[in-house]
Design an enzyme around this catalytic site. Structure first.
Site, short mmCIF file in Angstrom:
data_model
loop_
_atom_site.label_atom_id
_atom_site.label_comp_id
_atom_site.label_asym_id
_atom_site.label_seq_id
_atom_site.Cartn_x
_atom_site.Cartn_y
_atom_site.Cartn_z
N GLU A 1 -10.28 63.13 -22.80
CA GLU A 1 -11.08 63.30 -21.58
C GLU A 1 -11.51 64.75 -21.46
OE1 GLU A 1 -11.31 60.42 -20.07
OE2 GLU A 1 -12.10 60.75 -18.07
N GLU A 43 1.09 57.93 -18.67
CA GLU A 43 0.41 59.23 -18.73
C GLU A 43 -0.61 59.33 -17.61
OE1 GLU A 43 -0.72 58.18 -22.76
OE2 GLU A 43 -2.84 58.31 -22.21
N LYS A 70 -4.66 52.36 -10.53
CA LYS A 70 -5.60 53.24 -9.82
C LYS A 70 -5.01 53.64 -8.46
CE LYS A 70 -9.29 54.04 -11.03
NZ LYS A 70 -10.63 53.69 -11.49
N LYS A 126 -4.13 59.74 -15.70
CA LYS A 126 -5.50 59.29 -15.97
C LYS A 126 -6.44 60.39 -15.47
CE LYS A 126 -8.63 55.34 -15.51
NZ LYS A 126 -9.80 56.18 -15.14
N SER A 148 -12.88 50.20 -22.25
CA SER A 148 -12.46 50.64 -20.91
C SER A 148 -11.12 49.97 -20.59
CB SER A 148 -13.51 50.20 -19.89
OG SER A 148 -13.73 48.81 -20.03
N LYS A 205 0.61 52.40 -21.45
CA LYS A 205 0.29 51.82 -22.76
C LYS A 205 1.58 51.37 -23.44
CE LYS A 205 -3.54 55.05 -23.26
NZ LYS A 205 -4.06 56.29 -23.85
N TYR A 224 -6.22 88.05 -24.74
CA TYR A 224 -6.96 87.06 -25.56
C TYR A 224 -8.42 87.52 -25.69
CZ TYR A 224 -8.77 82.53 -27.10
OH TYR A 224 -9.39 81.52 -27.82
N ASP A 225 -9.01 87.89 -24.54
CA ASP A 225 -10.43 88.29 -24.54
C ASP A 225 -10.63 89.54 -25.40
OD1 ASP A 225 -10.82 87.38 -21.02
OD2 ASP A 225 -10.78 86.18 -22.86
N1 LIG Z 1 -8.90 58.81 -18.66
C1 LIG Z 1 -7.68 58.98 -19.17
O1 LIG Z 1 -6.96 59.94 -18.85
N2 LIG Z 1 -7.24 58.03 -20.15
N3 LIG Z 1 -7.98 57.03 -20.68
C2 LIG Z 1 -7.19 56.44 -21.57
C3 LIG Z 1 -7.58 55.31 -22.41
C4 LIG Z 1 -8.76 54.62 -22.35
C5 LIG Z 1 -8.67 53.64 -23.35
C6 LIG Z 1 -7.46 53.80 -23.98
O2 LIG Z 1 -6.79 54.86 -23.40
N4 LIG Z 1 -5.97 57.00 -21.63
C7 LIG Z 1 -5.99 58.01 -20.74
N5 LIG Z 1 -4.95 58.86 -20.49
#
Ligand SMILES: NC(=O)n1nc(-c2ccco2)nc1N
Length: 315
Positions: free
Chosen positions: A167, A110, A306, A112, A80, A282, A34-35
């Site tokens: 993110e 998913e 969390k 975070k 948030s 979600k 790639y480089d």
């Molecule tokens: N921080 C993070 O990975 N987040 N944050 C959301 C989020 C924040 C508001 C709606 O969706 N979703 C993921 N996977």
């Protein structure tokens, strides 16, 4: 081969290799290849400036450092997430959703990612603006710094106009190397990858941000057109466009399936090459998200489980 054709061929290859690396997490060539191609493209664009274009993969590091960041307003607020801290609270949350909707919807679970929430605006397939979340309504324009992140394409393979939420983060290995370097130079260390990512994106000189090996995962799509009908489809769609999306997400029908997914990552968390501080759940269908709406500061259709704070082992 004619130079312009060579440049186009190099760009195609670099985009393909970037897609395999950042989206599929399955590179087909070693980084050195790639480089090599990137360096060849840089050389040709240096010798033939008329062949250089702003969305060439070589144009990631900006010009002169900025004096300050420009404020930007998010057309759609970046909200948030509400939190839950136990299986009981998660089951309660799912129960409220089922009651409000009158049936059990499909959920997406998913990772975070523990970095910095950012917004990317694409117009006709080109990245035109990157911004921090800020207070959710007003953020800072950090386009120059976000362009240095290879997981963020400067040019999509479709001329679409939309906003991507995701993110920006610093992988664990990059964090360790950065702190080793700072220790060697007698500079203060970053406490964790999240702070290191935030500090890197706040640099007014994008050459410094470019040296910090930041990464990115998209986790949301904001669009006025009906490009997709659900969150899981949006993740697949963003991946097809070449935007880095984590493949660790899944769909779940029940609270028990969600809890199984959460438990998988309580153990797998320490092996991941990046830090996560929980699991985001979600409601999948956009129609159901609209029906559930928002509280003053959070979506009703999403929640973050969390992880318990890791007990710090003081040796
Ligand atoms: N921080 C993070 O990975 N987040 N944050 C959301 C989020 C924040 C508001 C709606 O969706 N979703 C993921 N996977």
């Amino acid at each position: 081969m004619e130079m312009a054709e060579r440049v186009e061929a190099l760009r195609q290859k670099l985009n393909q290799y970037g897609y395999e690396y950042y989206v599929l997490d399955r590179p087909s060539v070693p980084d050195a290849e790639y480089d090599r191609l990137m360096n060849e493209l840089i050389e040709i664009e240096t010798d033939y400036p008329e062949l250089r274009s702003p969305d060439s993969p070589t144009q990631r590091v900006g010009g002169a450092p900025l004096d300050a960041f420009v404020k930007v307003t998010h057309d759609t607020p970046m909200l948030s997430l509400g939190n839950v801290f136990s299986k009981e609270e998660l089951v309660e949350w799912v129960g409220r959703i089922e009651k409000d909707l009158g049936y059990s919807p499909l959920f997406v679970a998913e990772l975070k990612f523990d970095g910095l929430a950012v917004s990317l605006k694409y117009e006709a397939g080109r990245l035109v603006r990157g911004a921090t979340r800020g207070d959710g309504t007003t953020g800072e324009d950090i386009t120059q710094n976000l362009k240095t992140i290879r997981a963020i394409p400067l040019r999509l393979n479709e001329d679409v106009t939309f906003e991507v939420r995701g993110e920006a983060y610093m992988p664990k290995r990059s964090f360790e190397h950065l702190n080793d370097e700072r220790e060697r130079l007698g500079e203060p260390l970053f406490a964790n990858p999240r702070n290191a990512a935030a500090g890197s994106l706040r640099q007014l000189d994008s050459k410094i941000a470019a040296a910090r090996n930041l990464a990115f995962f998209a986790y949301g799509l904001v669009s006025t057109d009906d490009l997709v009908a659900s969150h899981d489809e949006s993740l697949a769609y963003l991946g097809r466009l070449g935007i880095a999306v984590s493949q660790e997400y899944t769909t779940c029908q029940t609270a028990d399936e969600l809890w199984d997914y959460i438990e998988t990552y309580v153990t797998r968390r320490s092996e991941l090459p990046y830090e996560i501080d929980g699991i985001v759940i979600k409601v999948a269908a956009y129609e159901e998200q609209e029906q559930l709406g928002f509280t003053a500061k959070s979506p009703r259709w999403a929640v973050a489980y969390k992880f318990p704070a890791e007990e710090v082992v003081t040796t």
